[in-house]
Design an enzyme around this catalytic site. Structure first.
Site, PDB file in Angstrom:
ATOM      1  N   ASP A 134       0.834  -1.197   0.000  1.00  0.00           N
ATOM      2  CA  ASP A 134       0.000   0.000   0.000  1.00  0.00           C
ATOM      3  C   ASP A 134       0.874   1.255   0.000  1.00  0.00           C
ATOM      4  OD1 ASP A 134      -2.360   1.770   0.780  1.00  0.00           O
ATOM      5  OD2 ASP A 134      -3.291  -0.204   0.904  1.00  0.00           O
ATOM      6  N   HIS A 193      -3.514   5.915   3.505  1.00  0.00           N
ATOM      7  CA  HIS A 193      -4.333   4.760   3.150  1.00  0.00           C
ATOM      8  C   HIS A 193      -3.751   3.451   3.693  1.00  0.00           C
ATOM      9  CE1 HIS A 193      -5.960   1.793   0.193  1.00  0.00           C
ATOM     10  NE2 HIS A 193      -6.996   2.613   0.110  1.00  0.00           N
ATOM     11  N   SER A 373     -11.345  -0.952  -0.475  1.00  0.00           N
ATOM     12  CA  SER A 373     -10.045  -0.953   0.205  1.00  0.00           C
ATOM     13  C   SER A 373     -10.171  -1.318   1.672  1.00  0.00           C
ATOM     14  CB  SER A 373      -9.408   0.439   0.136  1.00  0.00           C
ATOM     15  OG  SER A 373      -8.822   0.662  -1.109  1.00  0.00           O
TER      16      SER A 373
END
Ligand SMILES: [Ca+2]
Ligand SMILES: [Ca+2]
Ligand SMILES: [Ca+2]
Length: 438
Positions: A134, A193, A373
């Site tokens: 990520d 994220h 996600s």
């Protein structure tokens, strides 16, 4: 290749968690033993009204314990020879409290929750490793003791924002954008994220304040593959090989491969040879690959790597258990997990760990995000629980058990959400039973 950037950024305000239950037991101390003895006789046989305090026992350290119907202690205070009345307080083990647990509805909601506590009767993920490919990782109390040394696979120094190509430090340098960046007029603050995804998997249990991951005793392997404007397929493919224990030139080989790789990222396109081979190799070494279906409201088969052979592809559900409006869907979806509703009310989204910084890192906070996600890492965490419960379970058996034990979807999904809603409790139960039978 860009990550799925659907996020509702709503930093949390903490509220005290107080119990509203009425105290119904009191400890009474008397000035002398005669007064105590007299009080122990109540209620007298002719005075046994419903609201009369009832003596339960004498305490070892002194004092008489009473049950008080209705919780009003005034009758105790009026007894002859009373020195003090104190509540028999209900104490809880502060060491296991994660105060945001109540807001983690996706873990325990009776209708749509994944039954985390049922799974935790068997395991909380000890011994398993989850690689999160990520944007990297930030410092957060929820990650203390949870992280293995990861790696930064972003080979383009400008996109990496750390001054060089690949390196051993997977710290998230921020993915903020100015107008004109990334062929877009949109301005964006850093998403953090990767930290949000990692917290869903394995945020620590029992520290405060905070959340808890679905596999809080598993270890996180943070692998940075996304930088400014996203990340390259070539870097992601190398990272898949490395995290699954394979050899990547110039990068020290892992001693212990990940049990599962989470890919909360994607882009439009077919699954080409590079990803197909990397994923095939990872599976061959025993690593399960989980990918988000994508947030285009389109068929998952149009999104790579969600459409790659051998990948466990995860669609996103809203708070009511129906397909989320943003989620990709269709035959390519393996199963679904809760991704959040993504409306104005953030509380119907998924709360996890991020940084407060709009550009660079500042301080750890919690925020609600929504998207596939957020759904995929719940499945990755469940795979960690399965591997912890049965370290010998193979890649194909993991997929089969995820499908066989998924729950019928609580809401509607006419476009295809795979086998249903992931069920951590039922799936881990089944893995434990299977292992016992061998
Ligand atoms: Ca670098
Ligand atoms: Ca770096
Ligand atoms: Ca925690």
């Amino acid at each position: 290749m860009r990550l799925a950037p659907l996020i509702a950024f709503i930093p949390l305000v903490f509220s005290p968690c107080a119990s509203a239950e009425d105290a119904v037991r009191y400890i009474v101390h008397f000035v002398d033993t005669d007064a105590a003895r007299a009080a122990r006789m109540m209620p007298a046989a002719n005075d046994a009204r419903a609201d009369t305090p009832r003596h339960l026992r004498s305490l070892a350290a002194g004092g008489e314990l009473f049950h008080v119907p209705g919780g009003d202690p005034s009758r105790l205070a009026g007894l002859p020879g009373v020195a003090a009345v104190e509540e028999d307080l209900l104490l809880t083990a502060t060491a296991v409290v994660d105060p945001l647990w109540k807001r983690q509805w996706y873990m325990h909601d009776p209708k749509v929750g994944v039954d985390a506590e049922v799974a935790w009767r068997h395991t909380r993920g000890a011994g398993a490793v989850v690689a999160v490919l990520d944007t990297g990782i930030t410092a957060h109390p929820e990650f203390d003791g949870q992280l293995l040394p990861g790696y930064d696979f972003v080979s383009d120094a400008a996109a990496a924002r750390d001054g060089d190509g690949r390196d051993a430090d997977p710290t998230d340098e921020g993915d903020w954008r100015d107008a004109g960046d990334c062929r877009s007029t949109r301005v964006a603050t850093s998403s953090w994220h990767g930290s949000h995804v990692a917290g869903i998997v394995a945020a620590r249990s029992g520290n405060r304040p905070g959340i808890v991951g679905l596999a809080p005793e598993a270890k996180l392997l943070p692998v940075r593959v996304l930088g400014h404007c996203g990340g390259r397929l070539s870097d992601v493919a190398d990272a898949i090989v490395w995290a699954s224990g394979g050899t990547v030139r110039g990068v020290p080989r892992l001693e212990r491969r990940a049990d599962v790789i989470n890919l909360s990222l994607g882009g439009p396109g077919a699954c080409g040879i590079t990803f197909t081979r990397a994923i095939e190799q990872a599976r061959g070494r025993g690593t399960v690959v989980v990918a988000a279906a994508g947030n285009d409201g389109a068929k998952a088969s149009t999104n790579v790597p969600a459409n790659c052979p051998g990948v466990v592809t995860v669609a996103g559900l809203a708070r009511d258990g129906s397909m989320a409006w943003y989620s990709n869907h269709g035959e390519r979806v393996t199963l679904s997990a809760l991704g959040g509703t993504l409306r104005e009310r953030g509380a119907d989204d998924i709360v996890s760990t991020v940084d407060a910084g709009k550009r660079g890192r500042e301080r750890p906070i919690f925020a609600y995000y929504a998207g596939t996600s957020m759904a995929a890492p719940q499945v990755a965490a469940l795979v960690a629980l399965m591997r912890s419960a049965d370290p010998a379970i193979g890649v194909d058996d993991v997929t089969r058990q995820l499908i066989d034990n998924a729950r019928p979807l609580p809401g509607a999904c006419p476009k295809g959400c795979g086998a249903g809603l992931m069920d951590a409790g039922a799936t881990v139960d089944a893995v434990v039973e299977d292992r016992a039978r061998r």
